[in-house]
Design a protein around this motif. Structure first.
Motif, PDB file in Angstrom:
ATOM      1  N   TYR A   1      54.076  31.246  54.226  1.00 46.55           N
ATOM      2  CA  TYR A   1      52.744  31.851  54.233  1.00 46.55           C
ATOM      3  C   TYR A   1      51.766  30.739  53.885  1.00 46.55           C
ATOM      4  N   ALA A   2      50.813  30.483  54.762  1.00 39.54           N
ATOM      5  CA  ALA A   2      49.854  29.398  54.565  1.00 39.54           C
ATOM      6  C   ALA A   2      48.802  29.794  53.538  1.00 39.54           C
ATOM      7  N   LEU A   3      48.618  28.941  52.560  1.00 38.47           N
ATOM      8  CA  LEU A   3      47.585  29.134  51.538  1.00 38.47           C
ATOM      9  C   LEU A   3      46.676  27.918  51.533  1.00 38.47           C
ATOM     10  N   SER A   4      45.406  28.145  51.259  1.00 39.66           N
ATOM     11  CA  SER A   4      44.475  27.023  51.156  1.00 39.66           C
ATOM     12  C   SER A   4      44.559  26.370  49.776  1.00 39.66           C
ATOM     13  N   GLU A   5      45.088  27.074  48.805  1.00 40.36           N
ATOM     14  CA  GLU A   5      45.216  26.536  47.453  1.00 40.36           C
ATOM     15  C   GLU A   5      46.404  25.588  47.362  1.00 40.36           C
ATOM     16  N   ASN A   6      46.182  24.454  46.714  1.00 41.36           N
ATOM     17  CA  ASN A   6      47.277  23.513  46.474  1.00 41.36           C
ATOM     18  C   ASN A   6      47.952  23.788  45.140  1.00 41.36           C
ATOM     19  N   LYS A   7      47.156  24.106  44.151  1.00 41.99           N
ATOM     20  CA  LYS A   7      47.681  24.428  42.819  1.00 41.99           C
ATOM     21  C   LYS A   7      47.219  25.836  42.469  1.00 41.99           C
ATOM     22  N   TYR A   8      48.168  26.667  42.074  1.00 38.48           N
ATOM     23  CA  TYR A   8      47.809  28.049  41.763  1.00 38.48           C
ATOM     24  C   TYR A   8      48.849  28.679  40.845  1.00 38.48           C
ATOM     25  N   ILE A   9      48.421  29.767  40.215  1.00 43.45           N
ATOM     26  CA  ILE A   9      49.331  30.638  39.496  1.00 43.45           C
ATOM     27  C   ILE A   9      49.271  32.006  40.179  1.00 43.45           C
ATOM     28  N   THR A  10      50.293  32.799  40.008  1.00 38.83           N
ATOM     29  CA  THR A  10      50.331  34.110  40.650  1.00 38.83           C
ATOM     30  C   THR A  10      50.230  35.216  39.608  1.00 38.83           C
ATOM     31  N   LEU A  11      49.664  36.328  40.056  1.00 42.57           N
ATOM     32  CA  LEU A  11      49.528  37.537  39.248  1.00 42.57           C
ATOM     33  C   LEU A  11      49.932  38.714  40.109  1.00 42.57           C
ATOM     34  N   GLN A  12      50.736  39.605  39.546  1.00 42.13           N
ATOM     35  CA  GLN A  12      51.011  40.889  40.178  1.00 42.13           C
ATOM     36  C   GLN A  12      50.696  41.954  39.134  1.00 42.13           C
ATOM     37  N   SER A  13      49.720  42.772  39.440  1.00 38.99           N
ATOM     38  CA  SER A  13      49.241  43.745  38.449  1.00 38.99           C
ATOM     39  C   SER A  13      49.856  45.123  38.606  1.00 38.99           C
ATOM     40  N   GLY A  14      50.523  45.386  39.712  1.00 41.29           N
ATOM     41  CA  GLY A  14      51.162  46.683  39.918  1.00 41.29           C
ATOM     42  C   GLY A  14      52.585  46.677  39.388  1.00 41.29           C
ATOM     43  N   ALA A  15      53.131  47.881  39.164  1.00 39.76           N
ATOM     44  CA  ALA A  15      54.508  47.951  38.673  1.00 39.76           C
ATOM     45  C   ALA A  15      55.218  49.222  39.095  1.00 39.76           C
ATOM     46  N   GLY A  16      54.538  50.140  39.733  1.00 40.66           N
ATOM     47  CA  GLY A  16      55.184  51.371  40.134  1.00 40.66           C
ATOM     48  C   GLY A  16      55.071  52.494  39.110  1.00 40.66           C
ATOM     49  N   PHE A  17      54.993  52.146  37.855  1.00 38.73           N
ATOM     50  CA  PHE A  17      54.835  53.131  36.784  1.00 38.73           C
ATOM     51  C   PHE A  17      53.624  52.737  35.952  1.00 38.73           C
ATOM     52  N   SER A  18      52.750  53.667  35.677  1.00 38.78           N
ATOM     53  CA  SER A  18      51.548  53.348  34.898  1.00 38.78           C
ATOM     54  C   SER A  18      51.914  52.867  33.493  1.00 38.78           C
ATOM     55  N   SER A  19      53.050  53.312  32.971  1.00 40.77           N
ATOM     56  CA  SER A  19      53.453  52.892  31.629  1.00 40.77           C
ATOM     57  C   SER A  19      53.814  51.408  31.579  1.00 40.77           C
ATOM     58  N   LYS A  20      54.072  50.792  32.725  1.00 41.58           N
ATOM     59  CA  LYS A  20      54.394  49.367  32.779  1.00 41.58           C
ATOM     60  C   LYS A  20      53.165  48.503  33.053  1.00 41.58           C
ATOM     61  N   CYS A  21      52.019  49.116  33.266  1.00 38.32           N
ATOM     62  CA  CYS A  21      50.822  48.380  33.657  1.00 38.32           C
ATOM     63  C   CYS A  21      49.989  47.962  32.452  1.00 38.32           C
ATOM     64  N   TYR A  22      49.331  46.842  32.596  1.00 38.84           N
ATOM     65  CA  TYR A  22      48.475  46.267  31.567  1.00 38.84           C
ATOM     66  C   TYR A  22      47.025  46.462  32.007  1.00 38.84           C
ATOM     67  N   GLU A  23      46.202  46.975  31.138  1.00 39.89           N
ATOM     68  CA  GLU A  23      44.835  47.359  31.506  1.00 39.89           C
ATOM     69  C   GLU A  23      43.808  46.243  31.380  1.00 39.89           C
ATOM     70  N   TYR A  24      44.170  45.111  30.841  1.00 49.00           N
ATOM     71  CA  TYR A  24      43.169  44.109  30.490  1.00 49.00           C
ATOM     72  C   TYR A  24      43.301  42.796  31.267  1.00 49.00           C
ATOM     73  N   TYR A  25      43.859  42.855  32.481  1.00 50.24           N
ATOM     74  CA  TYR A  25      43.997  41.621  33.260  1.00 50.24           C
ATOM     75  C   TYR A  25      42.652  40.963  33.565  1.00 50.24           C
ATOM     76  N   GLN A  26      41.608  41.743  33.820  1.00 48.65           N
ATOM     77  CA  GLN A  26      40.324  41.118  34.119  1.00 48.65           C
ATOM     78  C   GLN A  26      39.833  40.297  32.928  1.00 48.65           C
ATOM     79  N   GLU A  27      40.053  40.790  31.727  1.00 45.79           N
ATOM     80  CA  GLU A  27      39.672  40.029  30.536  1.00 45.79           C
ATOM     81  C   GLU A  27      40.484  38.739  30.429  1.00 45.79           C
ATOM     82  N   VAL A  28      41.773  38.819  30.728  1.00 41.19           N
ATOM     83  CA  VAL A  28      42.638  37.635  30.703  1.00 41.19           C
ATOM     84  C   VAL A  28      42.163  36.628  31.755  1.00 41.19           C
ATOM     85  N   ILE A  29      41.879  37.118  32.955  1.00 38.17           N
ATOM     86  CA  ILE A  29      41.385  36.248  34.029  1.00 38.17           C
ATOM     87  C   ILE A  29      40.073  35.588  33.614  1.00 38.17           C
ATOM     88  N   ASN A  30      39.161  36.368  33.074  1.00 34.67           N
ATOM     89  CA  ASN A  30      37.867  35.820  32.642  1.00 34.67           C
ATOM     90  C   ASN A  30      38.043  34.725  31.603  1.00 34.67           C
TER      91      ASN A  30
END
Length: 120
Positions: free
Chosen positions: A26-55
């Motif tokens: 899969y072609a990406l324009s980014e050379n250096k990156y980290i990945t995030l996956q915010s979904g998990a299938g169950f709401s009990s496994k999800c974290y609500e504050y990713y935007q704060e972490v990203i910021n």
């Protein structure tokens, strides 16, 4: 019996075997990156504050020319300041992207386990 032993019995893999997963380019324009996956299938496994972490992380990452690539399903939460690939990659393309990332963070999901297999 421990969970890993159960998986080993079911899959016929020894505990010492490293899982194999097919990658698809899969072609990406980014050379250096980290990945995030915010979904998990169950709401009990999800974290609500990713935007704060990203910021918090983004100024430090951008200073080093490191981007955040958001992977997952099209219905997973979206965030500002990321390269959004939700629903745009296959499982094998996501694994390709993950294997080239500097770091992965996210909820308890297949991608978190795949990052562990790949020493990410």
């Amino acid at each position: 019996m421990k969970l890993v032993e159960s998986y080993s019995t079911i899959s016929s893999l020894s505990i010492d075997d490293k899982p194999f997963m097919l990658e698809k380019f899969y072609a990406l324009s980014e050379n250096k990156y980290i990945t995030l996956q915010s979904g998990a299938g169950f709401s009990s496994k999800c974290y609500e504050y990713y935007q704060e972490v990203i910021n918090y992380l983004l100024p430090y990452l951008l200073k080093e020319n490191i981007q955040i690539v958001l992977l997952g399903g099209k219905d997973d939460p979206v965030y500002q300041g990321v390269h959004d690939l939700r629903g745009k990659t296959s499982l094998h393309q996501s694994y390709y992207i993950l294997n080239r990332s500097l770091l992965h963070f996210g909820n308890d999901s297949w991608m978190a386990h795949a990052a562990g297999w790949s020493d990410i």
